[in-house]
Design a protein around this motif. Sequence first.
Motif, PDB file in Angstrom:
ATOM      1  N   MET A   1       0.853  -1.172   0.000  1.00 49.17           N
ATOM      2  CA  MET A   1       0.000   0.000   0.000  1.00 49.17           C
ATOM      3  C   MET A   1       0.899   1.234   0.000  1.00 49.17           C
ATOM      4  N   ALA A   2       0.654   2.122  -0.948  1.00 51.29           N
ATOM      5  CA  ALA A   2       1.435   3.360  -1.024  1.00 51.29           C
ATOM      6  C   ALA A   2       0.760   4.443  -0.188  1.00 51.29           C
ATOM      7  N   ILE A   3       1.553   5.158   0.558  1.00 50.46           N
ATOM      8  CA  ILE A   3       1.044   6.248   1.387  1.00 50.46           C
ATOM      9  C   ILE A   3       1.927   7.459   1.123  1.00 50.46           C
ATOM     10  N   ARG A   4       1.277   8.618   0.959  1.00 58.53           N
ATOM     11  CA  ARG A   4       2.045   9.843   0.809  1.00 58.53           C
ATOM     12  C   ARG A   4       1.343  10.975   1.544  1.00 58.53           C
ATOM     13  N   GLN A   5       2.092  11.961   1.911  1.00 61.18           N
ATOM     14  CA  GLN A   5       1.545  13.111   2.613  1.00 61.18           C
ATOM     15  C   GLN A   5       1.021  14.104   1.585  1.00 61.18           C
ATOM     16  N   GLU A   6      -0.201  14.558   1.782  1.00 64.57           N
ATOM     17  CA  GLU A   6      -0.804  15.587   0.946  1.00 64.57           C
ATOM     18  C   GLU A   6      -1.031  16.818   1.808  1.00 64.57           C
ATOM     19  N   ILE A   7      -0.738  17.969   1.284  1.00 61.76           N
ATOM     20  CA  ILE A   7      -0.966  19.210   2.003  1.00 61.76           C
ATOM     21  C   ILE A   7      -2.063  19.973   1.284  1.00 61.76           C
ATOM     22  N   CYS A   8      -3.050  20.417   2.051  1.00 62.68           N
ATOM     23  CA  CYS A   8      -4.148  21.156   1.458  1.00 62.68           C
ATOM     24  C   CYS A   8      -4.564  22.284   2.399  1.00 62.68           C
ATOM     25  N   PHE A   9      -5.420  23.139   1.902  1.00 62.91           N
ATOM     26  CA  PHE A   9      -5.969  24.232   2.696  1.00 62.91           C
ATOM     27  C   PHE A   9      -7.403  23.885   3.073  1.00 62.91           C
ATOM     28  N   ILE A  10      -7.792  24.250   4.294  1.00 59.55           N
ATOM     29  CA  ILE A  10      -9.175  24.125   4.725  1.00 59.55           C
ATOM     30  C   ILE A  10      -9.644  25.499   5.188  1.00 59.55           C
ATOM     31  N   ALA A  11     -10.942  25.714   5.087  1.00 60.69           N
ATOM     32  CA  ALA A  11     -11.509  26.984   5.556  1.00 60.69           C
ATOM     33  C   ALA A  11     -11.774  26.876   7.051  1.00 60.69           C
ATOM     34  N   ALA A  12     -11.552  27.966   7.776  1.00 59.67           N
ATOM     35  CA  ALA A  12     -11.864  28.036   9.205  1.00 59.67           C
ATOM     36  C   ALA A  12     -12.593  29.349   9.457  1.00 59.67           C
ATOM     37  N   CYS A  13     -13.729  29.268  10.125  1.00 55.68           N
ATOM     38  CA  CYS A  13     -14.544  30.447  10.404  1.00 55.68           C
ATOM     39  C   CYS A  13     -13.829  31.369  11.391  1.00 55.68           C
ATOM     40  N   ASP A  14     -13.778  32.657  11.050  1.00 53.81           N
ATOM     41  CA  ASP A  14     -13.137  33.632  11.934  1.00 53.81           C
ATOM     42  C   ASP A  14     -13.991  33.981  13.150  1.00 53.81           C
ATOM     43  N   LEU A  15     -15.264  33.591  13.168  1.00 50.31           N
ATOM     44  CA  LEU A  15     -16.107  33.849  14.340  1.00 50.31           C
ATOM     45  C   LEU A  15     -16.112  32.690  15.328  1.00 50.31           C
ATOM     46  N   CYS A  16     -16.272  31.461  14.814  1.00 49.39           N
ATOM     47  CA  CYS A  16     -16.413  30.323  15.731  1.00 49.39           C
ATOM     48  C   CYS A  16     -15.319  29.269  15.588  1.00 49.39           C
ATOM     49  N   GLY A  17     -14.493  29.369  14.556  1.00 49.23           N
ATOM     50  CA  GLY A  17     -13.381  28.440  14.394  1.00 49.23           C
ATOM     51  C   GLY A  17     -13.703  27.138  13.690  1.00 49.23           C
ATOM     52  N   THR A  18     -14.954  26.897  13.339  1.00 49.65           N
ATOM     53  CA  THR A  18     -15.302  25.633  12.706  1.00 49.65           C
ATOM     54  C   THR A  18     -14.670  25.511  11.329  1.00 49.65           C
ATOM     55  N   SER A  19     -14.451  24.275  10.920  1.00 44.75           N
ATOM     56  CA  SER A  19     -13.960  23.987   9.578  1.00 44.75           C
ATOM     57  C   SER A  19     -15.000  23.215   8.784  1.00 44.75           C
ATOM     58  N   GLU A  20     -16.126  22.911   9.417  1.00 44.82           N
ATOM     59  CA  GLU A  20     -17.170  22.137   8.749  1.00 44.82           C
ATOM     60  C   GLU A  20     -18.263  23.040   8.209  1.00 44.82           C
ATOM     61  N   THR A  21     -18.866  22.604   7.133  1.00 44.47           N
ATOM     62  CA  THR A  21     -20.011  23.312   6.592  1.00 44.47           C
ATOM     63  C   THR A  21     -21.266  22.757   7.255  1.00 44.47           C
ATOM     64  N   THR A  22     -22.415  23.376   6.980  1.00 41.66           N
ATOM     65  CA  THR A  22     -23.664  22.838   7.521  1.00 41.66           C
ATOM     66  C   THR A  22     -24.009  21.502   6.882  1.00 41.66           C
ATOM     67  N   ALA A  23     -23.312  21.126   5.818  1.00 44.24           N
ATOM     68  CA  ALA A  23     -23.498  19.810   5.204  1.00 44.24           C
ATOM     69  C   ALA A  23     -22.609  18.761   5.884  1.00 44.24           C
ATOM     70  N   ASP A  24     -21.954  19.136   6.985  1.00 39.00           N
ATOM     71  CA  ASP A  24     -21.127  18.242   7.805  1.00 39.00           C
ATOM     72  C   ASP A  24     -19.926  17.638   7.084  1.00 39.00           C
ATOM     73  N   TYR A  25     -19.247  18.449   6.321  1.00 37.91           N
ATOM     74  CA  TYR A  25     -17.979  18.002   5.764  1.00 37.91           C
ATOM     75  C   TYR A  25     -16.997  19.170   5.804  1.00 37.91           C
ATOM     76  N   THR A  26     -15.720  18.855   5.680  1.00 37.27           N
ATOM     77  CA  THR A  26     -14.686  19.883   5.705  1.00 37.27           C
ATOM     78  C   THR A  26     -14.142  20.067   4.298  1.00 37.27           C
ATOM     79  N   PRO A  27     -14.516  21.171   3.643  1.00 45.41           N
ATOM     80  CA  PRO A  27     -13.988  21.421   2.303  1.00 45.41           C
ATOM     81  C   PRO A  27     -12.485  21.645   2.359  1.00 45.41           C
TER      82      PRO A  27
END
Length: 89
Positions: free
Chosen positions: A1-27
């Motif tokens: 099994m091949a494994i590699r590190q991926e780096i990505c950006f996620i959004a974080a709310c400046d008011l409450c800090g959440t990274s999830e949308t109301t659809a319950d996933y982290t874009p």
Amino acid sequence: MAIRQEICFIAACDLCGTSETTADYTPHAPTEQAVIDIVTEKWGDPKSGWTVTPDGRLVCDTVDDQAHRSVHEAAGKTISDCAMTVTFS
């Protein structure tokens, strides 16, 4: 099994800090602008989704408190948990 590190950006709310949308996933995306583009539209509608304020704050699509609602209303967005929102004037 091949494994590699991926780096990505996620959004974080400046008011409450959440990274999830109301659809319950982290874009996530390979660039900061790409993830902002993803979260600031909901169901392909730029009047929905997260809001970027004029001073650069990113605010999630929650409707649980007045602070979030105020930011979205000032931006002209209607935030709802429902895909079909009717606004009467």
